[in-house]
Design a protein around this motif. Structure first.
Motif, mmCIF file in Angstrom:
data_model
loop_
_atom_site.group_PDB
_atom_site.id
_atom_site.type_symbol
_atom_site.label_atom_id
_atom_site.label_comp_id
_atom_site.label_asym_id
_atom_site.label_seq_id
_atom_site.Cartn_x
_atom_site.Cartn_y
_atom_site.Cartn_z
ATOM 1 N N GLU A 98 0.774 -0.947 -0.207
ATOM 2 C CA GLU A 98 -0.101 -0.161 -0.134
ATOM 3 C C GLU A 98 1.054 1.361 0.130
ATOM 4 O OE1 GLU A 98 -3.437 2.171 3.013
ATOM 5 O OE2 GLU A 98 -2.894 0.330 3.330
ATOM 6 N N ARG A 99 2.110 0.859 1.041
ATOM 7 C CA ARG A 99 3.110 2.345 1.242
ATOM 8 C C ARG A 99 3.780 2.742 -0.097
ATOM 9 N NH1 ARG A 99 7.511 2.279 5.263
ATOM 10 N NH2 ARG A 99 8.995 1.698 3.543
ATOM 11 N N ALA A 100 3.498 1.713 -1.526
ATOM 12 C CA ALA A 100 4.931 1.414 -2.639
ATOM 13 C C ALA A 100 3.745 2.013 -3.693
ATOM 14 C CB ALA A 100 6.119 0.002 -2.849
ATOM 15 N N GLY A 101 2.289 2.285 -3.151
ATOM 16 C CA GLY A 101 1.288 2.657 -4.567
ATOM 17 C C GLY A 101 2.046 1.345 -5.920
ATOM 18 N N THR A 102 1.264 2.167 -6.857
ATOM 19 C CA THR A 102 1.010 2.021 -8.177
ATOM 20 C C THR A 102 2.558 1.867 -9.123
ATOM 21 O OG1 THR A 102 0.421 3.489 -9.396
ATOM 22 C CG2 THR A 102 -1.050 2.049 -8.938
ATOM 23 N N ASP A 103 3.735 2.134 -8.161
ATOM 24 C CA ASP A 103 4.938 2.887 -9.207
ATOM 25 C C ASP A 103 6.542 2.705 -8.226
ATOM 26 O OD1 ASP A 103 4.255 4.874 -8.990
ATOM 27 O OD2 ASP A 103 4.526 5.609 -10.677
ATOM 28 N N GLY A 104 5.474 2.374 -7.080
ATOM 29 C CA GLY A 104 6.700 2.096 -5.892
ATOM 30 C C GLY A 104 7.106 1.599 -5.790
ATOM 31 N N HIS A 105 8.724 1.815 -5.167
ATOM 32 C CA HIS A 105 9.741 0.368 -5.049
ATOM 33 C C HIS A 105 10.080 0.153 -3.799
ATOM 34 C CE1 HIS A 105 10.523 1.854 -8.619
ATOM 35 N NE2 HIS A 105 11.699 0.870 -9.705
ATOM 36 N N LEU A 106 10.650 -0.647 -2.935
ATOM 37 C CA LEU A 106 10.751 -1.272 -1.942
ATOM 38 C C LEU A 106 12.118 -1.381 -1.906
ATOM 39 C CD1 LEU A 106 7.680 -2.783 -0.493
ATOM 40 C CD2 LEU A 106 8.259 -0.993 0.149
ATOM 41 N N ARG A 107 13.021 -1.175 -0.633
ATOM 42 C CA ARG A 107 14.075 -2.072 -0.377
ATOM 43 C C ARG A 107 14.080 -2.793 1.014
ATOM 44 N NH1 ARG A 107 18.114 1.409 -2.651
ATOM 45 N NH2 ARG A 107 19.309 1.395 -0.549
#
Length: 261
Positions: A98-107
């Motif tokens: 949810e926090r990343a949204g539709t095009d965000g990235h996670l590390r």
């Protein structure tokens, strides 16, 4: 050495020799644990006395990998501790997606990743949510002090007994079967970046959304833990989550006490 803990001179010399010849820095590790594990390896090869084992190492360089495997104890498995992974799937992954949204990235940072089972488990858990686009959205930094363990992790090839903890549907989906082994899917491997890292002395990886450290802290002296925990806390991005080895699964945010990392 801290507090009243004492180390025999021959053991001190042996530890120093290992550090100088293999670049493994044991400062901060519990000396009682090091002593016990070195003795275990000495018993396996039938040698008594730290001085005699020191001399044996000098003549038999091939003994180093076996010794380090014993000393560093790469205790790991796929989806180790089911309750913790259930908590990750139900509480953590949806929150981060949810926090990343539709095009965000996670590390993500897997600290003390050993032979790769933990970061590959993380990759599967997030692939189930992000789908085929997972490697464009996710980077997993998997670090360890043991170069031999990292080599195994990069090879991503496991015996049938090693994958017993993988649910059958995930085993079929994310592993290729060979006559004697299971090989983790090449495409999903692109999410994972392996590297040698000493969490006690090396600079932490930063802007981490999820930090998992489940196999390391219990082997460090209290003083060293107090040095490492702020480093791990600093690694987290705002609203980043972390978990360490606990009796009950616990996922905490960056705003928590540094001791809870």
């Amino acid at each position: 050495m801290t507090g009243t803990e004492t180390v025999e001179p021959e053991l001190q010399a042996l530890i120093r020799y290992i550090q100088e010849n293999r670049g493994v820095d044991f400062r901060g590790y519990k000396k009682s644990s090091l002593r016990r594990r070195i003795l275990r390896r000495m018993e396996d090869v039938g040698i008594e006395g730290f001085g005699a084992y020191h001399a044996f190492l000098e003549k038999h360089a091939g003994e180093f990998p076996e010794l380090l495997n014993t000393v560093l104890i790469n205790v790991t498995s796929f989806f180790r501790d089911t309750e913790a992974w259930d908590a990750l799937r139900t509480q953590v992954v949806p929150r981060l997606r949810e926090r990343a949204g539709t095009d965000g990235h996670l590390r993500i940072w897997s600290v003390g990743c050993a032979t790769g089972e933990e970061p590959y488990s993380l990759a599967m858990a997030f692939a189930e949510v992000f789908g085929a686009d997972v490697c464009n959205r996710l980077k997993i930094y998997a670090t360890d002090l043991d170069e031999d363990a990292l080599r195994t992790a990069r090879h991503a090839t496991y015996a049938p007994r090693d994958v017993e903890g993988v649910p059958p549907e995930l085993l079929a989906k994310y592993f290729d079967r060979t006559p004697n082994h299971y090989v983790f899917q090449r495409e999903l491997r692109k999410c994972v970046i392996f590297g040698r890292h000493n969490v006690v002395h090396d600079a932490p990886i930063i802007r981490i959304d999820l930090l998992v450290c489940r196999n390391l802290l219990i082997y460090l002296e209290t003083e060293t833990q107090n040095q490492v925990l702020p480093r791990l806390h600093y690694a987290l991005a705002e609203d980043g989550l972390s978990s360490s080895a606990r009796r009950r699964p616990s996922w905490r945010g960056r705003g928590c006490s540094r001791r809870s990392t």
